[in-house]
Design a protein around this motif. Structure first.
Motif, PDB file in Angstrom:
ATOM      1  N   THR A 149       1.060  -1.094  -0.094  1.00 56.72           N
ATOM      2  CA  THR A 149      -0.193  -0.182  -0.287  1.00 56.72           C
ATOM      3  C   THR A 149       1.013   1.392  -0.549  1.00 56.72           C
ATOM      4  OG1 THR A 149      -0.115  -0.165   2.278  1.00 56.72           O
ATOM      5  CG2 THR A 149      -1.946  -1.372   1.217  1.00 56.72           C
ATOM      6  N   ARG A 150       1.605   0.690   0.687  1.00 53.86           N
ATOM      7  CA  ARG A 150       2.921   2.495   0.666  1.00 53.86           C
ATOM      8  C   ARG A 150       3.041   2.463   2.474  1.00 53.86           C
ATOM      9  NH1 ARG A 150      -2.192   4.463  -0.401  1.00 53.86           N
ATOM     10  NH2 ARG A 150      -3.554   5.424   0.942  1.00 53.86           N
ATOM     11  N   CYS A 151       4.177   3.155   2.655  1.00 52.51           N
ATOM     12  CA  CYS A 151       4.655   3.095   4.902  1.00 52.51           C
ATOM     13  C   CYS A 151       3.404   4.605   4.881  1.00 52.51           C
ATOM     14  CB  CYS A 151       5.524   2.835   5.233  1.00 52.51           C
ATOM     15  SG  CYS A 151       6.575   4.133   3.596  1.00 52.51           S
ATOM     16  N   HIS A 165       6.974  11.502  10.087  1.00 52.41           N
ATOM     17  CA  HIS A 165       6.233  12.714   9.466  1.00 52.41           C
ATOM     18  C   HIS A 165       6.945  12.513   8.235  1.00 52.41           C
ATOM     19  CE1 HIS A 165       4.966  14.400  12.989  1.00 52.41           C
ATOM     20  NE2 HIS A 165       6.508  14.833  12.674  1.00 52.41           N
ATOM     21  N   HIS A 166       8.209  11.490   7.698  1.00 54.42           N
ATOM     22  CA  HIS A 166       8.473  11.264   6.348  1.00 54.42           C
ATOM     23  C   HIS A 166       8.145   9.919   5.830  1.00 54.42           C
ATOM     24  CE1 HIS A 166      10.838  14.692   6.209  1.00 54.42           C
ATOM     25  NE2 HIS A 166      10.696  14.668   7.902  1.00 54.42           N
ATOM     26  N   CYS A 167       6.840   9.177   6.070  1.00 57.12           N
ATOM     27  CA  CYS A 167       6.906   8.292   5.675  1.00 57.12           C
ATOM     28  C   CYS A 167       5.961   8.216   4.188  1.00 57.12           C
ATOM     29  CB  CYS A 167       5.219   7.252   6.612  1.00 57.12           C
ATOM     30  SG  CYS A 167       5.703   7.065   8.542  1.00 57.12           S
ATOM     31  N   CYS A 168       6.093   7.302   3.471  1.00 57.98           N
ATOM     32  CA  CYS A 168       5.448   7.584   1.621  1.00 57.98           C
ATOM     33  C   CYS A 168       4.253   7.808   1.964  1.00 57.98           C
ATOM     34  CB  CYS A 168       5.711   6.519   0.734  1.00 57.98           C
ATOM     35  SG  CYS A 168       7.548   5.662   0.520  1.00 57.98           S
ATOM     36  N   HIS A 169       3.438   8.392   2.255  1.00 52.12           N
ATOM     37  CA  HIS A 169       2.291   8.540   2.827  1.00 52.12           C
ATOM     38  C   HIS A 169       2.337  10.703   2.661  1.00 52.12           C
ATOM     39  CE1 HIS A 169      -2.475   9.097   2.637  1.00 52.12           C
ATOM     40  NE2 HIS A 169      -1.109   9.701   4.169  1.00 52.12           N
ATOM     41  N   SER A 170       3.073  10.200   3.525  1.00 48.51           N
ATOM     42  CA  SER A 170       3.113  11.728   3.435  1.00 48.51           C
ATOM     43  C   SER A 170       3.812  12.467   2.584  1.00 48.51           C
ATOM     44  CB  SER A 170       4.018  12.204   5.867  1.00 48.51           C
ATOM     45  OG  SER A 170       3.155  11.534   6.205  1.00 48.51           O
ATOM     46  N   ALA A 234       4.124  11.873  -8.656  1.00 48.48           N
ATOM     47  CA  ALA A 234       4.603  11.891  -7.318  1.00 48.48           C
ATOM     48  C   ALA A 234       4.985  11.055  -7.109  1.00 48.48           C
ATOM     49  CB  ALA A 234       3.412  12.291  -5.959  1.00 48.48           C
ATOM     50  N   LEU A 235       6.398  11.371  -6.635  1.00 42.69           N
ATOM     51  CA  LEU A 235       6.865   9.942  -6.171  1.00 42.69           C
ATOM     52  C   LEU A 235       7.873  10.458  -4.939  1.00 42.69           C
ATOM     53  CD1 LEU A 235       8.240   7.353  -7.262  1.00 42.69           C
ATOM     54  CD2 LEU A 235      10.816   9.387  -8.068  1.00 42.69           C
ATOM     55  N   SER A 236       7.338   9.409  -3.645  1.00 48.61           N
ATOM     56  CA  SER A 236       8.431   9.617  -2.380  1.00 48.61           C
ATOM     57  C   SER A 236       9.685   8.882  -2.655  1.00 48.61           C
ATOM     58  CB  SER A 236       7.383   8.900  -1.622  1.00 48.61           C
ATOM     59  OG  SER A 236       7.897   8.725  -0.486  1.00 48.61           O
ATOM     60  N   ALA A 237      11.267   9.095  -2.269  1.00 48.01           N
ATOM     61  CA  ALA A 237      11.812   8.121  -1.983  1.00 48.01           C
ATOM     62  C   ALA A 237      11.934   7.800  -0.943  1.00 48.01           C
ATOM     63  CB  ALA A 237      13.493   8.824  -2.343  1.00 48.01           C
ATOM     64  N   CYS A 238      11.302   6.211  -0.758  1.00 50.03           N
ATOM     65  CA  CYS A 238      11.026   5.457   0.339  1.00 50.03           C
ATOM     66  C   CYS A 238      12.239   6.139   1.852  1.00 50.03           C
ATOM     67  CB  CYS A 238      10.778   4.191   0.515  1.00 50.03           C
ATOM     68  SG  CYS A 238      10.412   3.431   1.761  1.00 50.03           S
ATOM     69  N   PRO A 239      11.840   5.964   2.893  1.00 48.25           N
ATOM     70  CA  PRO A 239      12.335   6.078   4.056  1.00 48.25           C
ATOM     71  C   PRO A 239      13.486   4.927   4.474  1.00 48.25           C
ATOM     72  CG  PRO A 239      10.298   6.320   4.910  1.00 48.25           C
ATOM     73  CD  PRO A 239      10.640   6.610   3.532  1.00 48.25           C
ATOM     74  N   GLY A 240      12.866   3.765   3.884  1.00 51.99           N
ATOM     75  CA  GLY A 240      13.176   2.155   4.334  1.00 51.99           C
ATOM     76  C   GLY A 240      14.832   2.712   3.395  1.00 51.99           C
ATOM     77  N   GLY A 241      15.028   3.182   2.384  1.00 54.68           N
ATOM     78  CA  GLY A 241      16.003   2.741   1.293  1.00 54.68           C
ATOM     79  C   GLY A 241      15.913   1.577   0.484  1.00 54.68           C
ATOM     80  N   ASP A 242      16.943   0.902   0.627  1.00 54.41           N
ATOM     81  CA  ASP A 242      16.051  -0.125   0.152  1.00 54.41           C
ATOM     82  C   ASP A 242      15.762  -1.101   0.480  1.00 54.41           C
ATOM     83  OD1 ASP A 242      18.071  -1.908   1.442  1.00 54.41           O
ATOM     84  OD2 ASP A 242      19.636  -2.580   0.298  1.00 54.41           O
ATOM     85  N   CYS A 243      14.966  -0.855   1.298  1.00 51.26           N
ATOM     86  CA  CYS A 243      13.840  -1.964   2.319  1.00 51.26           C
ATOM     87  C   CYS A 243      14.806  -2.945   2.482  1.00 51.26           C
ATOM     88  CB  CYS A 243      12.161  -1.580   1.150  1.00 51.26           C
ATOM     89  SG  CYS A 243      12.214  -0.475   1.115  1.00 51.26           S
ATOM     90  N   HIS A 247      11.173  -0.125   6.845  1.00 52.18           N
ATOM     91  CA  HIS A 247      10.196   0.986   6.517  1.00 52.18           C
ATOM     92  C   HIS A 247      10.170   2.559   7.576  1.00 52.18           C
ATOM     93  CE1 HIS A 247       6.555  -0.156   7.066  1.00 52.18           C
ATOM     94  NE2 HIS A 247       7.171  -1.358   6.190  1.00 52.18           N
ATOM     95  N   SER A 248      10.457   3.543   6.490  1.00 52.43           N
ATOM     96  CA  SER A 248       9.574   4.073   8.410  1.00 52.43           C
ATOM     97  C   SER A 248      10.909   5.024   9.078  1.00 52.43           C
ATOM     98  CB  SER A 248       8.470   4.318   8.883  1.00 52.43           C
ATOM     99  OG  SER A 248       7.221   4.014   7.818  1.00 52.43           O
ATOM    100  N   SER A 249      11.792   4.978   8.886  1.00 53.25           N
ATOM    101  CA  SER A 249      13.180   4.725   9.536  1.00 53.25           C
ATOM    102  C   SER A 249      13.613   6.349   9.111  1.00 53.25           C
ATOM    103  CB  SER A 249      14.131   3.385   9.938  1.00 53.25           C
ATOM    104  OG  SER A 249      15.049   3.559  10.642  1.00 53.25           O
ATOM    105  N   ASP A 250      14.825   6.604  10.429  1.00 55.86           N
ATOM    106  CA  ASP A 250      15.784   7.470   9.854  1.00 55.86           C
ATOM    107  C   ASP A 250      16.972   6.622   9.884  1.00 55.86           C
ATOM    108  OD1 ASP A 250      14.437   9.952   9.135  1.00 55.86           O
ATOM    109  OD2 ASP A 250      14.273  10.159  11.654  1.00 55.86           O
TER     110      ASP A 250
END
Length: 283
Positions: A149-151, A165-170, A234-243, A247-250
């Motif tokens: 779905t998307r983080c 606050h940097h999930c792909c949805h956000s 719209a494209l989000s560079a996922c906060p999980g990197g290469d997953c 995900h949803s991580s700094d």
């Protein structure tokens, strides 16, 4: 689904399980795009715009009908979450569920990205995929999925109790809001389930749980789409990197992605059969 140990299987349980599956939409059911013409047009491409999507952020872009768009890995393994809308009507958006049903859990060259009901028409055709060699691996994993779905920060709060606050949805909400002059809350209802570009995913064989693993993408790899209508993306560079881990991580190593808008020789596609809205109407 897990087996409920409280229930006694019926005498014909094995017989019921042995019934052969039927593919709902068999290969060959859909009208096929002329990939030879798209390939010829690809030889004439000229870059007319470029957008860099920073790590853990999102950016919007526009693709005119008849142009191509490439999502490019430029620095390191990175997954991107993609949304698409009809530029003339945000209510017509990418329908990942129907795309999955019409094609497969993972998409590649020749597959099309379909819009939501009642429109149900191709928004874009995948014209090239440098990861098209990957297929399905021993774990059942594949690349470019339409099953996740998307983080999002709501699930993050549900599972961890924290805010991120940097999930792909956000990121997608903010990108669309900035592009269209909307508030984030006004943009949010238009954000939808994604094409997980470069993400390697599947379902575990024992419990059928959604999994992710390190993406095989490397700098220079790209996924290319041919726009079948004027698009906002719209494209989000996922906060999980290469997953590969989370995900949803700094903490994950993240990299930017590049979006290139490419114009072909228009004469090569002057009579391309751009899709009309689905002809079905309620009686």
């Amino acid at each position: 689904m897990p087996v409920d140990p409280r229930l006694v299987p019926p005498a014909d349980a094995d017989q019921r399980r042995a019934i052969r599956p039927v593919v709902v939409y068999p290969n060959g059911s859909l009208p096929q795009p002329d990939m030879g013409r798209l390939e010829a047009a690809r030889a004439t491409l000229e870059r007319v715009d470029e957008v860099i999507v920073p790590p853990r952020e999102g950016r919007a872009f526009r693709v005119p009908k008849g142009h191509f768009v490439r999502i490019v890995s430029i620095e390191g393994p990175q997954v991107g979450d993609l949304n698409l809308w009809n530029a003339a009507d945000l209510g017509e958006r990418f329908f990942s569920g129907k795309t999955r049903a019409l094609h497969a859990t993972h998409v590649t060259t020749g597959d099309r990205l379909w819009s939501c009901l009642p429109h149900l028409r191709p928004m874009a055709t995948i014209s090239h995929d440098t990861l098209g060699w990957y297929g399905f691996d021993a774990d059942g994993g594949g690349v470019h999925d339409v099953i996740g779905t998307r983080c999002d920060p709501f699930t993050h709060r549900l599972l961890t109790g924290g805010d991120y606050h940097h999930c792909c949805h956000s990121n997608l909400c903010r990108a669309l809001a900035e592009s269209e002059g909307l508030s984030v809350t006004a943009a949010e209802p238009f954000v939808h389930d994604v094409l997980n570009v470069f993400m390697c995913t599947g379902f575990t064989r024992d419990t059928q749980q959604y999994f992710m693993k390190a993406s095989p993408v490397r700098p220079g790899d790209y996924l290319e789409l041919f726009a079948e209508m004027d698009l906002i993306g719209a494209l989000s560079a996922c906060p999980g990197g290469d997953c590969s881990a989370t995900h949803s991580s700094d903490a994950a190593a993240c990299h930017p992605l590049k979006v290139e808008i490419l114009r072909p020789d228009a004469t090569l596609l002057s009579d391309w059969p751009y899709p009309e809205r689905n002809a079905y109407r309620h009686p």
